[in-house]
Design an enzyme around this catalytic site. Sequence first.
Site, PDB file in Angstrom:
ATOM      1  CD  GLU A 100     141.682-105.035  62.382  1.00 28.87           C
ATOM      2  OE1 GLU A 100     140.634-104.829  61.471  1.00 28.87           O
ATOM      3  OE2 GLU A 100     140.890-105.781  62.597  1.00 28.87           O
ATOM      4  CB  CYS A 113     145.007 -96.858  57.562  1.00 28.87           C
ATOM      5  SG  CYS A 113     143.696 -95.763  58.670  1.00 28.87           S
ATOM      6  CB  CYS A 120     135.206 -95.750  67.611  1.00 33.54           C
ATOM      7  SG  CYS A 120     134.857 -94.415  66.543  1.00 33.54           S
ATOM      8  CB  CYS A 124     129.405 -93.870  61.954  1.00 31.01           C
ATOM      9  SG  CYS A 124     130.462 -92.732  62.326  1.00 31.01           S
ATOM     10  CB  CYS A 127     132.172 -97.079  61.143  1.00 33.91           C
ATOM     11  SG  CYS A 127     133.503 -97.242  60.838  1.00 33.91           S
ATOM     12  CB  CYS A 345     137.561 -97.150  54.363  1.00 33.92           C
ATOM     13  SG  CYS A 345     138.678 -95.957  53.786  1.00 33.92           S
TER      14      CYS A 345
END
Length: 352
Positions: A100, A113, A120, A124, A127, A345
Amino acid sequence: MTESNRENKLIDLKGMLPTEIIDLVKKMGEVDYRADQILDWIYKKGAVEVAEMTNLPKVFRESLSKVVEISHLRQIKVSASQSGEAVKFVFEVNNGRRIESVLIADGTRRTVCLSSQIGCPLDCKFCATGRMGLLGNLTPGEIIDQLMQVVRYAKGRGDRVTNVVLMGMGEPLLNYDAVFRAISLMCCDAGLGLGGRKVTLSTAGYVPGIIKLAKSSLNIGLAVSLNGTTNEIRDSIMPINRRFKIEDLISAAKLFHAKRGYGVTFEYVLIEGITDGIENAKRLGDLIAGVPCKINLIPYNEFDLDKDFRRPSQIRLANFYETLKMSGIGFSVRESRGRDIDAACGQLIQKN
Ligand code: SAH
């Protein structure tokens, strides 16, 4: 490397630096300026096939097509937030996985962005992308093509992209070489001609990458996701802290300033009961005293799969801001746009 060039061993023209394209054309028996023509076709005219490059001799076009490709992501979905301030793009990479990118309007700024990885590896806890795990690295061409497609969309509605942030899916410093190349191509005149300081890379705190970037020739902005004021808190929400502690991050930020002449931006996500207490605001002030930097506070954005974390109430946010102000610390607050379309975010996730 995309699946198709993995199989066919084609070189992606979109990830090649101008000097490398010159070497390639020379090796193929052509004059240097063919490289300028190729770059012009890719970055100024948006060509996605060598066949489109009609000012190249036909024979050269034919031989070039046998050794190169031009990466071009398939656009799967474009969705705009109600306010129109955020537009989310879902792209399919050659291996069928999805990533994305987001276009954000803020005053006169138009920021894109970009993702640097498919998923990933850093996990975290707050997230959404972390839930995907790492499904692959993006190639330089795939990173830059996200930007090119969003730029084209923006142009279609009369907008010009002013800023780029590498804050989408992935940890950019764990895909350093591809990200470095993509940014070089975004910034050079033969590429997209963006000013280096218009580009900001955000890292969860991969210290060796910060040091490498500080010493590199890339003149870009660096954001560091601090998100915790003690190693204990940071350990509990960001597993990378078990390898690179807060003290290491602060030293790396100082080194960045010493090498570049400008400081990093520390991002700090405000999560209710975990990072938003006023004792944290006080500790944050102490931590960054003497570090040339900016602070960017991000009230936590909730996402579907998440049960553990909450966005602080307005009162708790106001108390945190007030305490920081009292310690004389300047900061900005990131009003995450696009929460209604899961484009803010920490909300980027694709079921791949
Ligand atoms: N891996 C990089 C870039 C991606 S995250 C990094 O960690 O910096 C971009 C920013 O969004 C980071 O500052 C991260 O801390 C923040 N973020 C992640 N999840 C969030 C969430 N759910 N709400 C608010 N901010 C979040």
